[in-house]
Design an enzyme around this catalytic site. Sequence first.
Site, PDB file in Angstrom:
ATOM      1  N   SER A  21       0.740  -1.253  -0.075  1.00 53.43           N
ATOM      2  CA  SER A  21       0.082  -0.074   0.043  1.00 53.43           C
ATOM      3  C   SER A  21       0.704   1.225  -0.104  1.00 53.43           C
ATOM      4  O   SER A  21       1.859   1.430  -1.044  1.00 53.43           O
ATOM      5  CB  SER A  21      -1.125   0.051   0.920  1.00 53.43           C
ATOM      6  N   HIS A  48      -2.954  -0.881  -3.411  1.00 52.37           N
ATOM      7  CA  HIS A  48      -4.169  -0.231  -3.005  1.00 52.37           C
ATOM      8  C   HIS A  48      -3.944   0.941  -4.059  1.00 52.37           C
ATOM      9  O   HIS A  48      -3.109   1.781  -4.184  1.00 52.37           O
ATOM     10  CB  HIS A  48      -4.096   0.348  -1.625  1.00 52.37           C
ATOM     11  N   ASP A 141      -4.742  -4.408   5.953  1.00 57.33           N
ATOM     12  CA  ASP A 141      -4.920  -5.155   4.955  1.00 57.33           C
ATOM     13  C   ASP A 141      -3.830  -6.183   4.813  1.00 57.33           C
ATOM     14  O   ASP A 141      -2.847  -5.731   4.829  1.00 57.33           O
ATOM     15  CB  ASP A 141      -5.398  -4.421   3.630  1.00 57.33           C
TER      16      ASP A 141
END
Length: 197
Positions: A21, A48, A141
């Site tokens: 991310s 992401h 995540d």
Amino acid sequence: MSRAPASRLSDRFDAIVVGASAGGVSALRTLLDALPAGLPVPVLVVLHLPRDRPSLLAELFGHGCALPVAEAEDKAGLRPGTVWIAPPDYHLLVEDRTTLALSLDEPVMFSRPAIDPLFESAARVFGGRLLALLLTGASSDGSEGIAAVRAAGGEAWIQCPDDAVSSTMPAAALAHAGADAVLTLDQIRERLRGFQP
């Protein structure tokens, strides 16, 4: 922690999944550039992304990578030696050993694509023949995905939180699921060089 000789990596794994991310573009370029031409396994990547604009990641990563890099499409064939990038606003899943799938299921930790769905689906398909890499990021995540990979007998390498641009994601995964190796980005890069065709 597992410290298997690099020369055996291509004998031990049938697929690599990677999640990142915040800070992930630079980290992924570093890793993907280390992969050798003719890599005998597919590489599936979730970063992401904003949902509302096109991604240029396949083009960006393709410049320095010795492998073909493509944005994943629904029902695409899961070819060895290809890097597949999750597209904006879709979860990337492994349907079976030969097929990818895209999903519009609900976002995970406010993200679609998200890391957990990829890691969990790949763990179901590849079991102990899966290598999961979790890199820098600013959410949790990936934690459930790492847990799924390890529960299925696969191996998880997590970027050392102190080495990451954003330590939140690797630290959360380590706290939740542990890891088979905690490595700096340079150490992961060197290990990946062991995937010889």
